[in-house]
Write a protein that holds these residues in place. Structure first.
Motif, PDB file in Angstrom:
ATOM      1  N   MET A 284      13.594 -37.671 106.842  1.00 20.01           N
ATOM      2  CA  MET A 284      14.953 -37.356 107.274  1.00 20.01           C
ATOM      3  C   MET A 284      15.838 -37.016 106.080  1.00 20.01           C
ATOM      4  SD  MET A 284      15.188 -37.419 110.554  1.00 20.01           S
ATOM      5  CE  MET A 284      16.977 -37.451 110.690  1.00 20.01           C
ATOM      6  N   LEU A 285      15.657 -37.744 104.981  1.00 13.15           N
ATOM      7  CA  LEU A 285      16.411 -37.444 103.766  1.00 13.15           C
ATOM      8  C   LEU A 285      16.067 -36.046 103.261  1.00 13.15           C
ATOM      9  CD1 LEU A 285      18.181 -38.172 101.310  1.00 13.15           C
ATOM     10  CD2 LEU A 285      16.163 -39.293 100.311  1.00 13.15           C
ATOM     11  N   GLU A 286      14.795 -35.720 103.229  1.00 14.31           N
ATOM     12  CA  GLU A 286      14.370 -34.392 102.784  1.00 14.31           C
ATOM     13  C   GLU A 286      14.934 -33.305 103.695  1.00 14.31           C
ATOM     14  OE1 GLU A 286      10.171 -34.715 102.793  1.00 14.31           O
ATOM     15  OE2 GLU A 286      10.113 -36.179 101.157  1.00 14.31           O
ATOM     16  N   SER A 287      14.969 -33.580 104.990  1.00 20.71           N
ATOM     17  CA  SER A 287      15.503 -32.600 105.934  1.00 20.71           C
ATOM     18  C   SER A 287      16.994 -32.384 105.719  1.00 20.71           C
ATOM     19  CB  SER A 287      15.248 -33.068 107.373  1.00 20.71           C
ATOM     20  OG  SER A 287      13.867 -33.129 107.640  1.00 20.71           O
ATOM     21  N   SER A 288      17.735 -33.468 105.450  1.00 23.37           N
ATOM     22  CA  SER A 288      19.173 -33.325 105.222  1.00 23.37           C
ATOM     23  C   SER A 288      19.458 -32.579 103.925  1.00 23.37           C
ATOM     24  CB  SER A 288      19.848 -34.700 105.203  1.00 23.37           C
ATOM     25  OG  SER A 288      19.400 -35.480 104.102  1.00 23.37           O
ATOM     26  N   PHE A 289      18.547 -32.685 102.947  1.00 24.49           N
ATOM     27  CA  PHE A 289      18.749 -31.977 101.677  1.00 24.49           C
ATOM     28  C   PHE A 289      18.521 -30.479 101.812  1.00 24.49           C
ATOM     29  CE2 PHE A 289      17.079 -30.480  97.521  1.00 24.49           C
ATOM     30  CZ  PHE A 289      18.239 -30.662  96.786  1.00 24.49           C
ATOM     31  N   LEU A 290      17.858 -30.045 102.873  1.00 26.87           N
ATOM     32  CA  LEU A 290      17.605 -28.620 103.063  1.00 26.87           C
ATOM     33  C   LEU A 290      18.893 -27.813 103.134  1.00 26.87           C
ATOM     34  CD1 LEU A 290      14.647 -28.592 105.609  1.00 26.87           C
ATOM     35  CD2 LEU A 290      14.571 -28.041 103.179  1.00 26.87           C
ATOM     36  N   SER A 291      19.974 -28.431 103.635  1.00 29.01           N
ATOM     37  CA  SER A 291      21.246 -27.717 103.696  1.00 29.01           C
ATOM     38  C   SER A 291      21.760 -27.377 102.301  1.00 29.01           C
ATOM     39  CB  SER A 291      22.283 -28.556 104.448  1.00 29.01           C
ATOM     40  OG  SER A 291      22.446 -29.824 103.836  1.00 29.01           O
ATOM     41  N   VAL A 292      21.468 -28.242 101.338  1.00 28.15           N
ATOM     42  CA  VAL A 292      21.835 -27.966  99.942  1.00 28.15           C
ATOM     43  C   VAL A 292      20.834 -27.005  99.319  1.00 28.15           C
ATOM     44  CG1 VAL A 292      22.247 -28.992  97.675  1.00 28.15           C
ATOM     45  CG2 VAL A 292      22.915 -30.231  99.741  1.00 28.15           C
ATOM     46  N   GLU A 293      19.572 -27.170  99.650  1.00 32.75           N
ATOM     47  CA  GLU A 293      18.541 -26.277  99.122  1.00 32.75           C
ATOM     48  C   GLU A 293      18.791 -24.835  99.546  1.00 32.75           C
ATOM     49  OE1 GLU A 293      13.678 -25.729  99.242  1.00 32.75           O
ATOM     50  OE2 GLU A 293      14.617 -27.524 100.100  1.00 32.75           O
ATOM     51  N   ALA A 294      19.324 -24.654 100.753  1.00 32.65           N
ATOM     52  CA  ALA A 294      19.642 -23.292 101.210  1.00 32.65           C
ATOM     53  C   ALA A 294      20.652 -22.639 100.283  1.00 32.65           C
ATOM     54  CB  ALA A 294      20.190 -23.349 102.636  1.00 32.65           C
ATOM     55  N   LEU A 295      21.625 -23.435  99.833  1.00 36.45           N
ATOM     56  CA  LEU A 295      22.626 -22.918  98.895  1.00 36.45           C
ATOM     57  C   LEU A 295      21.994 -22.622  97.539  1.00 36.45           C
ATOM     58  CD1 LEU A 295      25.651 -22.335  98.317  1.00 36.45           C
ATOM     59  CD2 LEU A 295      25.837 -24.728  97.615  1.00 36.45           C
ATOM     60  N   ASN A 296      21.177 -23.545  97.038  1.00 38.10           N
ATOM     61  CA  ASN A 296      20.576 -23.371  95.717  1.00 38.10           C
ATOM     62  C   ASN A 296      19.674 -22.143  95.646  1.00 38.10           C
ATOM     63  OD1 ASN A 296      21.795 -25.603  94.538  1.00 38.10           O
ATOM     64  ND2 ASN A 296      20.146 -26.993  95.122  1.00 38.10           N
ATOM     65  N   ARG A 297      18.916 -21.889  96.698  1.00 43.96           N
ATOM     66  CA  ARG A 297      17.989 -20.759  96.639  1.00 43.96           C
ATOM     67  C   ARG A 297      18.721 -19.425  96.732  1.00 43.96           C
ATOM     68  NH1 ARG A 297      14.342 -19.630 101.879  1.00 43.96           N
ATOM     69  NH2 ARG A 297      15.943 -19.388 103.462  1.00 43.96           N
ATOM     70  N   LEU A 298      19.907 -19.396  97.348  1.00 44.43           N
ATOM     71  CA  LEU A 298      20.718 -18.181  97.354  1.00 44.43           C
ATOM     72  C   LEU A 298      21.346 -17.933  95.990  1.00 44.43           C
ATOM     73  CD1 LEU A 298      22.604 -18.341 100.772  1.00 44.43           C
ATOM     74  CD2 LEU A 298      20.833 -16.716 100.107  1.00 44.43           C
ATOM     75  N   ILE A 299      21.737 -19.010  95.333  1.00 46.62           N
ATOM     76  CA  ILE A 299      22.436 -18.901  94.059  1.00 46.62           C
ATOM     77  C   ILE A 299      21.493 -18.513  92.924  1.00 46.62           C
ATOM     78  CG2 ILE A 299      23.638 -20.289  92.308  1.00 46.62           C
ATOM     79  CD1 ILE A 299      25.398 -19.527  94.641  1.00 46.62           C
ATOM     80  N   TYR A 300      20.241 -18.940  92.995  1.00 47.89           N
ATOM     81  CA  TYR A 300      19.327 -18.855  91.850  1.00 47.89           C
ATOM     82  C   TYR A 300      19.146 -17.439  91.291  1.00 47.89           C
ATOM     83  CZ  TYR A 300      15.558 -20.633  88.891  1.00 47.89           C
ATOM     84  OH  TYR A 300      14.795 -20.991  87.810  1.00 47.89           O
ATOM     85  N   PRO A 301      18.816 -16.422  92.108  1.00 52.79           N
ATOM     86  CA  PRO A 301      18.609 -15.086  91.516  1.00 52.79           C
ATOM     87  C   PRO A 301      19.852 -14.550  90.801  1.00 52.79           C
ATOM     88  CG  PRO A 301      17.707 -15.176  93.740  1.00 52.79           C
ATOM     89  CD  PRO A 301      18.531 -16.421  93.561  1.00 52.79           C
ATOM     90  N   GLY A 302      21.030 -14.714  91.413  1.00 54.08           N
ATOM     91  CA  GLY A 302      22.255 -14.248  90.772  1.00 54.08           C
ATOM     92  C   GLY A 302      22.562 -15.002  89.502  1.00 54.08           C
TER      93      GLY A 302
END
Length: 456
Positions: A284-302
């Protein structure tokens, strides 16, 4: 100046200096509007994927029962450590390099395929030899070896292939296709679990291993077909990226060790129910972190493009991401805390500790989100040695603390150690990040001094 030429009677102002060095940070929030829309789509896909994963986990937990499920969790935990070593960090190199120069994609794809194949085979063989001494999935030794080998191929090699396809799309800024991979993979696993358990009555890990393998093969084949149009690989090892890849992967390996140290110790000193309930809470903790991971993976290439000339160029960008990640993680923690009482209806009444465990870990996502922003920025800028050092040392110390706390005061000590470790990581990662920002800014000031009047 770089070519020995002096500009007569002119100051080199900040704009000149920044344009000389590379990309500059956009001011205001308007440039982030397209990214916000992409985040909504990316975050939505990850939420759907997370919901599907949770449903898969619930189906398996209910039909396997606490004893079989605890064995499944233990083997999966071992695979989750090994999967970070598979490929030797080559995927990050692909995203970073291709985001800056897409012409290098064939070489980086070949680099990934070679490293993933060799390391995956080695990890699978090592695990298939060692794990039968600790886990018995079949009374027949040969069948036990085969089932464990099948699970390792599935959860290490095939998972790595599927994630590679997602990262390839991210490297090309094709987030829609990356989202399809995430959601499609999660839905496929849910369908497989539903068919296996609900339709065919699967109730053992040995039987589920076959279904899981078939599911992953089909998804991996679809992913390979999807990336085919992007170009064929050129098989060679990009030698300069080997240490960078290791710097990137080693922290995740150590972190996976740290995350599973408490689970391993709990399995020695507590019951199967506590181990199973705790593993669900962790999921459940890992699943809740996915909302932050979505942001991080968008930011990374830029961020990788922006930090080409120095990490200080992306400081304002990273601070904005920090604010967004903190808000998102607070909302995620609150959601998990509020929905915890519903979980026994999904997983079964056998998991008596589940609600308390989930609520106890719900807020760990906040410090986790805060320090993840700093390490993602260090990775995007290519500072993998520093990133590996802070994450590696934190994971080693954290593993010791989590193991000791879980041994002497289970399970309360496990939860206390979790928060102490993540808060300490916030302090450590942001201290390192700000030190490199300051270093890059000072170096840029020496190379492009401001306010100097040049004579003719």
């Amino acid at each position: 100046m770089a070519f020995g030429y002096r500009i007569p009677w002119r100051k080199i102002d900040k704009a000149d200096r920044m344009s000389s060095e590379g990309l500059t940070e956009s001011r205001g929030y308007k440039p982030f509007l397209p990214m916000i829309l992409s985040y909504v789509a990316s975050g939505g896909s990850l939420v759907l994927g997370s919901a599907a994963q949770l449903l898969t986990f619930a189906i398996l937990a209910r039909f396997l029962g606490v004893d079989e499920f605890s064995v499944f969790v233990a083997i999966t935990a071992v695979a989750s450590i090994a999967v970070h070593l598979c490929g030797l960090g080559a995927m990050e190199c692909l995203v970073r390099r291709v985001a800056r120069d897409r012409t290098i994609y064939p070489e980086m794809l070949g680099h990934n395929i070679l490293l993933t194949s060799v390391s995956g085979l080695a990890l699978m063989l090592a695990g298939a030899v060692a794990l039968p001494f600790f886990f018995t999935l079949s009374p027949d030794p040969l069948a036990n070896f085969a089932v464990i080998a099948l699970m390792l191929v599935t959860n290490i090699v095939l998972v790595r292939v599927i994630v590679l396809a997602e990262q390839i799309f991210i490297a090309h800024s094709d987030f829609a296709s990356a989202n399809k991979v995430v959601v499609g993979f999660a839905v496929a696993r849910t369908v497989a679990a539903a068919l296996a358990c609900l339709a065919f009555g699967v109730s053992t890990v040995a039987s589920w291993a076959v279904w899981q393998f078939i599911c992953h093969v089909l998804v991996a084949a679809a992913c390979l077909w999807a990336i085919k149009s992007l170009g064929a690989p050129r098989y060679r090892i990009v030698r300069e990226e080997l240490p960078q890849g290791l710097y990137f992967s080693i922290p995740f390996i150590l972190r996976a060790l740290r995350q599973n140290a408490d689970l391993l110790v709990l399995s020695l000193v507590t019951t199967a129910e506590i181990v199973s309930s705790y593993s669900v809470a962790r999921r459940m903790l890992e699943s809740s972190f996915l909302s932050v991971e979505a942001l991080n993976r968008l930011i990374y290439p830029g961020s990788a493009r922006m930090t080409t000339a120095g990490l200080h160029h992306a400081l304002q960008r990273v601070l904005r991401v920090l604010g967004a990640a903190t808000g998102i993680s607070l909302a995620a923690g609150l959601t998990v805390f509020a929905l915890a009482p519903v979980l026994p209806y999904l997983f079964g009444q056998e998991y008596v500790s589940l609600v308390g465990f989930v609520r106890g870990l719900a807020w760990v996502v906040v410090p986790l989100a805060i320090w993840s922003v700093a390490v993602e920025a260090l990775g995007a800028s290519g500072y993998h040695a520093a990133r590996a050092t802070v994450m590696g040392l934190g994971s080693i110390a954290g593993a010791g603390l989590a193991a000791a706390a879980s041994w002497y005061a289970p399970p309360a000590g496990t939860f206390v150690s979790f928060y102490l470790i993540e808060i300490a990581m916030v302090v450590a990662t942001w201290s390192v990040f700000l030190r490199f920002v300051r270093r890059d800014r000072e170096r840029a000031a020496r190379e492009f001094p401001v306010g100097i009047v040049h004579g003719s």
